[in-house]
Design an enzyme around this catalytic site. Sequence first.
Site, PDB file in Angstrom:
ATOM      1  N   LYS A   1     -49.991 -17.003   5.503  1.00 22.14           N
ATOM      2  CA  LYS A   1     -51.019 -17.992   6.049  1.00 22.14           C
ATOM      3  C   LYS A   1     -51.294 -17.782   7.458  1.00 22.14           C
ATOM      4  CE  LYS A   1     -47.267 -20.913   4.885  1.00 22.14           C
ATOM      5  NZ  LYS A   1     -46.526 -22.070   4.760  1.00 22.14           N
TER       6      LYS A   1
ATOM      7  N   ASP B   1     -55.196 -32.284  -8.176  1.00 25.97           N
ATOM      8  CA  ASP B   1     -54.176 -31.731  -9.268  1.00 25.97           C
ATOM      9  C   ASP B   1     -53.148 -30.923  -8.840  1.00 25.97           C
ATOM     10  OD1 ASP B   1     -57.030 -31.069 -11.162  1.00 25.97           O
ATOM     11  OD2 ASP B   1     -55.994 -32.848 -11.115  1.00 25.97           O
TER      12      ASP B   1
ATOM     13  N   ASP C   1     -45.591 -28.275   7.738  1.00 29.03           N
ATOM     14  CA  ASP C   1     -45.416 -28.766   9.013  1.00 29.03           C
ATOM     15  C   ASP C   1     -45.905 -27.938  10.328  1.00 29.03           C
ATOM     16  OD1 ASP C   1     -42.332 -27.158  10.244  1.00 29.03           O
ATOM     17  OD2 ASP C   1     -43.800 -26.568   8.542  1.00 29.03           O
TER      18      ASP C   1
END
Lengths: 368, 313
Positions: free
Chosen positions: B234, B20, B259
């Site tokens: 992150k 989703d 990436d």
Amino acid sequence: MLRTESVLTTRAVVTALPQTHKSNNSTLWFQSIPKSYKLCCNPLSLNNSRRKASYSSSNRSRMTSFTTRAAAQPLKNADELIDSVETFIFDCDGVIWKGDKLIEGVPETLDMLRSKGKRLVFVTNNSTKSRKQYGKKFETLGLDVSEEEIFASSFAAAAYLKSIDFPKDKKVYVIGEDGILKELELAGFQYLGGPEDGDKKIELKPGFLMEHDHDVGAVVVGFDRYFNYYKIQYGTLCIRENPGCLFIATNRDAVTHLTDAQEWAGGGSMVGALGGSTQREPLVVGKPSTFMMDYLANKFGIAKSQICMVGDRLDTDILFGQNGGCKTLLVLSGVTSLETLQSPNNSIQPDFYTNKISDFLSLKAAAV
Amino acid sequence: MNSCQVLSRENLTHLLDSVDTFLFDCDGVIWKGDNLIDGVSETLDFLRSKGKKLVFVTNNSLKSRAQYALKFHFLGISVSPDEIFSSSFAAAMYLKLYNFPPQNKVYVIGGDGILEELRLAGFNAFGGPADANKTVDLKQNIFFEHDKSVGAVVVGIDPNINYYKLQYGTLCIRENPGCLFIATNRDAVGHMTAWQEWPGSISDSIISHSGISAGCMVAAMCGSTQKEPIVVGKPSTFMMDFLLQKFNVSCSKMCMVGDRLDTDILFGQNAGCKTLLVLSGCTTQSALQDPSNNIHPDFYTSKISDMLDLLEA
């Protein structure tokens, strides 16, 4: 394999003396570096989860080897200690002086030791000054110490490069202060960087491409009050892109007592930054790495068991002495308190501890 | 065992059915420097038309969400600031979530983006670019003062890093009781792209260059404080936990597109969502397939607009 780390260190003492590293046709100059110089372990520093597993486990094995040491003894019989060794190695900050002030009783103590025929050596991780400049400081404080008795980590960096026959046609990029530049110059090495790169700025936008000298064969990092993004980027490019480029740290002290009144972020900060960007561990030439100890032992032809290391910091001075296999005496006239020494969190136990070095005189007097 | 599949019409169709929400990293996925990557606009429109929720997650703390929204706008993509999660925003949200007392101050070693997000969230933040030109002169026996009410030091990428900032942050963390040490991210290098024009050629060539990133400012602070930071960007799960809660979505119905293996893909894997690596940024196919690489995304493809090409064929 890792339990042999401490054995590796002592073995390195015997075999890895500077002149055995002359390059020959089959080894490139940057390949014959004793593994023990890479063990810059500071057991008090936390494991960085990004570091390779082998570094963390060697860190742990060092800690387990220390828990078997007996607790430090208060120095009672100064004469016995003095008679049992031939050489005293003194740290400077917190042992000889505090900031710019001489600690009480130091001149008389040094005179006494000399009169007993003891060799005196002064080893400091502070890389801001050269040996010559330190000689001047000793002189200003009224102490009779010659340049040849002083070993600052700035000198150690140059001595290290000399010991591995660092090629004279290669350059050294310096992230650090004047002391390092002076020592490199004295040793005949070409250098770039230093304090004047402190004024250089970069622009973090597309279109910016930093050029770097491909002849840089070593980056030396130490305490640097002119630290900036440009230097970090330059040093990183050299280390990552110039084949065989060495990453050398003068020391990794987290904080340093540049002034008597407070702590100042130390060389550990600058070295940490370069470690973070290159994802590499540096070769450490200052305490607690054994490089300076090996150098001294070789230069003066003395056995480690004949040395007593006197310092105020557990994780540099005392660890240095222990790594080197010599006796260790902690003084409480610097950064370490009795409480810290005896804390359950502390695993570094010197052989002895005392308030200040002039106790050599007062304890002696008491014994009479 | 390498279970990473190249994106195909078949597995993409399955992915679109089961997911989703798409989380996109920005550098190397949406744009490269100040240039939009080919086909991004159309791909995002396509995903929105299929009813997918889009979230843009970046570790770059130099800009605030509002500033990033402007960048998207400038590149012709319509994105609302609510859909953007920069690590600068993550730092502010961390402090909010953990009830950081508003009377405590926050010292920032980083850019304006962090300052802006902290102030927007109601915190008393200072430092940042204002300390860029401060120096420390040890010729006189000076005493370095620091504010004892600083309760957190936030460290991110800082083009103006200097000794003054390192010393200020170090004293706060070491001497102010309970002072938090927060890192926006620990990326070792960021992707700096330089364009160089060759005379007579019709296209520009790109020279990729590794530029140092937040990781080294954070490591500098670790070196002087001997402490490990709380990482909000992150691959820390903080940002993911926050996103999941805010958008009320479940991991299994989410796909992280990035990436970088050690931030983006690891981030997605840590959270348990699907992961898609694009080769339009700093990771090459050979780096992905190198035996020393342990991070394997579910899928990989050259760039996000491949989604359109694959379905068209």
